[in-house]
Enzyme design. Structure first.
Site, PDB file in Angstrom:
ATOM      1  N   TYR A 157      13.191  13.151  30.743  1.00 23.49           N
ATOM      2  CA  TYR A 157      13.189  13.424  29.259  1.00 23.49           C
ATOM      3  C   TYR A 157      14.093  14.831  29.018  1.00 23.49           C
ATOM      4  O   TYR A 157      14.954  14.677  28.244  1.00 23.49           O
ATOM      5  CB  TYR A 157      11.659  13.907  29.050  1.00 23.49           C
ATOM      6  CG  TYR A 157      11.628  14.626  27.593  1.00 23.49           C
ATOM      7  CD1 TYR A 157      11.761  14.145  26.544  1.00 23.49           C
ATOM      8  CD2 TYR A 157      11.295  16.234  27.675  1.00 23.49           C
ATOM      9  CE1 TYR A 157      11.583  15.087  25.440  1.00 23.49           C
ATOM     10  CE2 TYR A 157      11.152  16.897  26.907  1.00 23.49           C
ATOM     11  CZ  TYR A 157      11.345  16.303  25.321  1.00 23.49           C
ATOM     12  OH  TYR A 157      11.316  17.175  24.330  1.00 23.49           O
TER      13      TYR A 157
ATOM     14  N   GLY B  55       4.593   8.555  15.115  1.00 16.81           N
ATOM     15  CA  GLY B  55       4.415   9.060  14.018  1.00 16.81           C
ATOM     16  C   GLY B  55       3.226   8.623  13.019  1.00 16.81           C
ATOM     17  O   GLY B  55       2.371   7.599  13.443  1.00 16.81           O
TER      18      GLY B  55
END
Ligand code: UDP
Length: 322
Positions: free
Chosen positions: A140, A35
Site C-alpha cells: 500500500y 464509497g
C-alpha cells in the site's frame, strides 16, 4: 469545476462538502466499491466510474471540463495489500496512471493527491518531516510512493502541477454529524473503540501494550477529517505556485489507551478492552512535523484536542446515516 476522484469516500466526501461551502463547483467521481452515494453532498454532480475504465474517465472530463483534480480514489487496507498486491498496484498505480493520461489529453495540469505517512516506513526520527527517508514496508505504502515519483517526473517533463498530501491518522466526522467514517470492514482504532462501547463489537483488541511509550501502547497523530478537507482546498489554491509533498498531522501524539479513555469520557460508557499481541509493521510512535504545510498552505489544524476529535466521531457513530 473541480473533479474529486473518490468523492464518495471518507476524506473525499468531507472535501467535496468543504469545497462547495467555499463556493467551488464539484463533480464527485467514485466507483462506489468502498464509497457511499449518500456521502456525496447533493449540491455536487456525481458520476459512478472507475479509474481503470479510461473511456468513462474521458467522458467525465468531456462533460464537466474540470480545471483541476483532487484524487482520493485508492484501496487503503494495509493488510490486504500484503496478501493481494496485484489489486493495489492495479487500482492505485495503474488507475492513477490512467487518470494522469486523461488529464494530459484534456490539458488539465493540476492535481492534489492523497498520499500517506505510510510512505516513510519505519521511522528513523520523530517528528517526521518531509525529508525523512521514504522506505515503505508494505505494498500500500509503495503504491503511494510510486505515484509521488510519477508525479515528480511528470512535473519535470510535462509541467504537471501537483501537491501530494501525506496524511497521518485521519479521524473524526463532520461537525454537524451529516457525514463520517464508514468502512466495511472497519479496521481503524477510533470507530472500533466506539463500536465496542456501543456493544457492536465484543471488545477492542489493543495491539500491544509493551511498546517503549509512556503507557506501553502505540502513539499516533490523529488529524481531523475537516482539517484534512481544508488542507486540500488550500492545496488546490496553491498548486500553481508550489509542487511537492506536505505532511498533514497535528504534530501531537495520542496513545491507544488515551483514545480509549477519551471515548469513555465522551460517551459516559465503559469500553471493553482486551490486550493482544503487537500488529505486524506497527511502529511505536508516528508524529508529523507539520511546519511545511503550515508555511506553504497557511493551514492550521482547528482540532488539536483529541477529545474534540473523538466527540465528532461519537456523534456520528450514534447517529450514523450509512
Ligand atoms: N489499533 C489497535 N486495535 C485495533 C486497531 C488499531 O490497537 O483494533 C492500534 C494500532 O496498532 C495503531 C493505532 O491503533 O497503533 C491506530 O491504528 P489504525 O489502524 O487506526 O491506523 P494506522 O496507524 O494503522 O494507520
Amino acid at each position: 469545476m473541480i473533479l474529486i476522484m473518490g468523492g464518495a469516500g471518507y476524506i473525499g466526501s468531507h472535501t467535496v462538502r468543504h469545497l462547495l461551502d467555499c463556493g467551488y463547483e464539484c463533480v464527485a467521481v467514485d466507483n462506489l466499491i468502498y464509497g457511499h452515494r449518500q456521502a456525496v453532498d447533493k449540491r455536487a454532480a456525481f458520476v459512478q466510474a472507475d479509474l481503470l475504465d479510461k473511456d468513462s474517465l474521458k467522458k467525465v472530463f468531456d462533460d464537466f471540463k474540470p480545471e483541476a483534480v483532487i484524487h482520493f480514489a485508492a484501496f487503503a487496507y494495509v493488510g490486504e495489500s500484503v496478501l493481494d498486491p496485484q489489486k493495489y498496484y492495479l487500482n492505485n498505480v495503474i488507475g492513477t496512471f490512467n487518470l494522469l493520461s486523461v488529464m494530459q489529453e484534456f490539458s488539465v495540469n493540476k492535481i492534489v493527491f492523497s498520499s500517506t505517512c505510510a510512505t516513510y516506513g519505519e521511522p528513523k526520527y520523530m517528528p517526521i518531516d518531509e525529508q525523512h527517508p521514504q522506505k515503505p514496508i508494505n505494498p500500500y505504502g509503495r503504491t503511494k510512493l510510486m505515484i509521488e515519483k510519477i508525479m515528480a517526473d511528470y512535473r519535470q517533463a510535462y509541467g504537471l502541477k501537483y501537491i501530494a498530501l501525506r496524511y497521518f491518522n485521519a479521524a473524526g466526522a463532520a461537525k454537524d454529524g451529516c457525514i463520517g467514517e464508514s468502512h466495511q470492514p472497519e479496521t481503524h482504532l477510533i470507530p472500533l473503540v466506539l463500536q465496542a462501547i456501543k456493544g457492536q463489537q465484543k471488545s477492542i483488541k489493543v495491539f500491544g501494550n509493551d511498546y517503549d511509550t509512556p503507557d506501553g501502547t502505540c502513539i499516533r497523530d490523529y488529524i481531523h477529517v475537516e482539517d484534512l478537507a481544508q488542507a486540500h482546498r488550500l492545496a488546490l489554491e496553491k498548486v500553481n505556485d508550489f509542487s511537492g509533498c506536505l505532511n498533514l498531522g497535528t504534530g501531537k501524539g495520542t496513545s491507544v489507551n488515551e483514545i480509549i479513555n477519551a471515548a469513555e469520557k465522551i460517551s459516559g460508557l465503559k469500553c471493553p478492552v482486551e490486550y493482544a499481541s503487537r500488529r505486524l509493521g506497527d511502529p511505536a510512535r508516528l508524529c508529523a512535523n507539520n511546519e511545511k504545510a503550515k508555511e506553504i498552505l497557511g493551514w492550521k489544524p482547528e482540532y488539536t484536542d483529541i477529545d474534540d476529535i473523538v466527540r465528532t466521531a461519537w456523534n456520528w457513530e450514534i447517529n450514523r446515516k450509512f
